[in-house]
Design an enzyme around this catalytic site. Structure first.
Site, PDB file in Angstrom:
ATOM      1  N   LYS A 202       0.835  -1.207   0.000  1.00  0.00           N
ATOM      2  CA  LYS A 202       0.000   0.000   0.000  1.00  0.00           C
ATOM      3  C   LYS A 202       0.874   1.263   0.000  1.00  0.00           C
ATOM      4  O   LYS A 202       2.088   1.173  -0.124  1.00  0.00           O
ATOM      5  CB  LYS A 202      -0.969  -0.041   1.179  1.00  0.00           C
ATOM      6  CG  LYS A 202      -1.913  -1.265   1.158  1.00  0.00           C
ATOM      7  CD  LYS A 202      -3.006  -1.165   0.106  1.00  0.00           C
ATOM      8  CE  LYS A 202      -3.690  -2.489  -0.208  1.00  0.00           C
ATOM      9  NZ  LYS A 202      -4.462  -3.045   0.881  1.00  0.00           N
TER      10      LYS A 202
HETATM   11  C1  LIG Z   1      -5.519  -3.985   1.339  1.00  0.00           C
HETATM   12  C2  LIG Z   1      -6.978  -3.725   1.319  1.00  0.00           C
HETATM   13  C3  LIG Z   1      -7.803  -4.047   2.405  1.00  0.00           C
HETATM   14  C4  LIG Z   1      -7.336  -4.826   3.587  1.00  0.00           C
HETATM   15  O1  LIG Z   1      -6.243  -4.313   4.227  1.00  0.00           O
HETATM   16  P1  LIG Z   1      -5.307  -5.253   5.136  1.00  0.00           P
HETATM   17  O2  LIG Z   1      -4.398  -4.274   5.782  1.00  0.00           O
HETATM   18  O3  LIG Z   1      -4.609  -6.200   4.221  1.00  0.00           O
HETATM   19  O4  LIG Z   1      -6.181  -5.958   6.105  1.00  0.00           O
HETATM   20  C5  LIG Z   1      -9.133  -3.686   2.326  1.00  0.00           C
HETATM   21  N1  LIG Z   1      -9.647  -3.071   1.244  1.00  0.00           N
HETATM   22  C6  LIG Z   1      -8.891  -2.781   0.176  1.00  0.00           C
HETATM   23  C7  LIG Z   1      -9.516  -2.091  -0.985  1.00  0.00           C
HETATM   24  C8  LIG Z   1      -7.535  -3.112   0.172  1.00  0.00           C
HETATM   25  O5  LIG Z   1      -6.793  -2.847  -0.909  1.00  0.00           O
END
Ligand SMILES: *Cc1c(COP(=O)(O)O)cnc(C)c1O
Length: 403
Positions: A202
């Protein structure tokens, strides 16, 4: 250039696989984490509060609540709004399953509304069409890194007395320029509750981690309790009061972020604007190159939006290519390009089909896009040469398959 594809035994564009995303960690990040290791608090301490303050200030809201993942952030948001059995929440299918799972974890029902064909963002009109007397909230997903139309979603929510949640996991650092106002409104301030993930792919990372931002003090307080078993006092508050007692006031979880992670998050946040600029420059390089190649359709970018480019997604135009997505995907991997697919629409996963009776035909726009989408590598430490390798590989593969 050697035109024989690597899947046919030709020389690949690159030997070492270029991943689709990866973290950037520097010495300042490492020092920040090590300093916490030498301190008194490893969790629920001052580094968490400092990260929350810096984050709230960065996105321009009053409250930020740090949690252990993006999934925990979504779950806490649903809990915060008091959504539960008998309630419905509208969710787009073009997202990671956690967006919908969070609704189900609180016993509520997921109602899928389709996305817009050009952006793959939740279509406000389709969302409104799914509203019933049981609907409590709409979740917008800032797919690939641009914010949804929260002005439109907010108006719909206002008419029907619903909450709007932004799953902004892809869009930290993006902005929405509202109307004629010269002031940017940052992602994180556009919906009632805004959730983020700090997974390594991310926009910033804490290893695992998440955040919810809001201007609603009451919701922030509920979510803070939820991440700590809904105890009425956490250990620092008990310390301050020289007291041992607390009540378990409701069913909560351990969704706490550690101080090690929070220190990394604060250190990462300082570098975010530069990283977004780099992601935008790589996207621009891709845009320019792909204009000249037949068979590629990039996603549209909404007017008045600054895009964070968590993902760079292309859609293959099947009628111009003599190969399907699976073939082109394998050919690009063989060339050393770590392509990916985001996402199989949530309503097509077996759990959802069995639980909700969903299946093909429910959200045709998302389903059609899924069949022909590919995510190309994009991350801030990619060099121009890396980006040019991606362009060379895409050009080589699509030319080989062009009809
Ligand atoms: C990565 C992501 C999540 C979940 O996040 P985590 O930190 O992996 O639990 C939820 N929604 C979207 C759109 C994501 O890209």
């Amino acid at each position: 250039m050697n035109k024989t594809l690597a899947i046919d035994g030709g020389r690949p564009v690159r030997r070492a696989m270029l991943p689709y995303g990866r973290q950037c960690i520097d010495e300042a990040d490492i020092r920040a984490v090590v300093a916490v290791l030498r301190s008194d608090w490893l969790t629920t301490g001052p580094a968490v509060e400092a990260f929350e303050r810096a984050f709230a200030e960065f996105v321009g809201v009053d409250h930020a609540v740090a949690v252990s993942s993006g999934t925990a952030a979504l779950h806490a948001a649903i809990y915060g709004l008091g959504i539960g059995p008998g309630d419905e929440v509208i969710v787009p299918p073009m997202t990671f399953a956690a967006t919908a799972n969070a609704v189900i974890l609180q016993g509520a029902t997921v109602v899928f509304a389709d996305v817009q064909a050009d952006t793959l963002l939740l279509d406000p009109a389709r969302a409104e069409a799914k509203i019933t007397p049981r609907t409590r909230a709409i979740i917008g997903v800032d797919y690939a890194g641009q914010p949804c139309d929260y002005d439109a979603l907010g108006k719909i929510a206002g008419r029907h007395e619903l909450a709007v949640i932004a799953d902004a996991s892809h869009a930290l650092g993006a902005t929405h320029v509202v109307g004629m106002s010269p002031q940017d409104r940052k992602v994180g301030s556009l919906a009632d509750l805004n959730t983020f993930s700090f997974h390594p792919v991310k926009l910033i990372t804490t290893g695992e981690g998440g955040m919810i931002t809001t201007n609603r003090a009451d919701l922030a307080e509920r979510m803070r309790r939820f991440r700590n078993h809904c105890l009425t006092r956490d250990h620092r508050e008990r310390n301050k009061a020289d007291a041992w007692s607390y009540d378990v006031a409701d069913l909560g979880l351990n969704y706490r972020l550690t101080d090690l992670q929070a220190a990394l998050g604060s250190s990462q946040l300082e570098k975010l604007p530069g990283w977004i600029a780099r992601r935008q420059a790589i996207a621009e390089r891709y845009h320019r190159a792909f204009e000249a190649i037949a068979g590629i359709e990039p996603l549209a970018v909404r007017g008045g939006v600054s895009h964070a480019y968590h993902l760079y997604v292309i859609r293959l135009q099947a009628d111009r290519l003599g190969a399907d997505r699976a073939t082109i995907f394998s050919a690009l991997r063989a060339e050393g390009i770590g392509v990916n697919v985001h996402y199989r629409p949530v309503h097509l996963h077996p759990y959802y089909r069995e639980r909700l009776g969903t299946g093909p035909g429910l959200c045709p726009v998302a389903e059609e896009a899924y069949e022909r989408m590919i995510s190309l590598p994009i991350f801030p430490s990619m060099t121009d040469e890396d980006a040019d390798d991606v362009i060379r590989a895409v050009t080589k593969v699509l030319e080989a398959f062009s009809a």
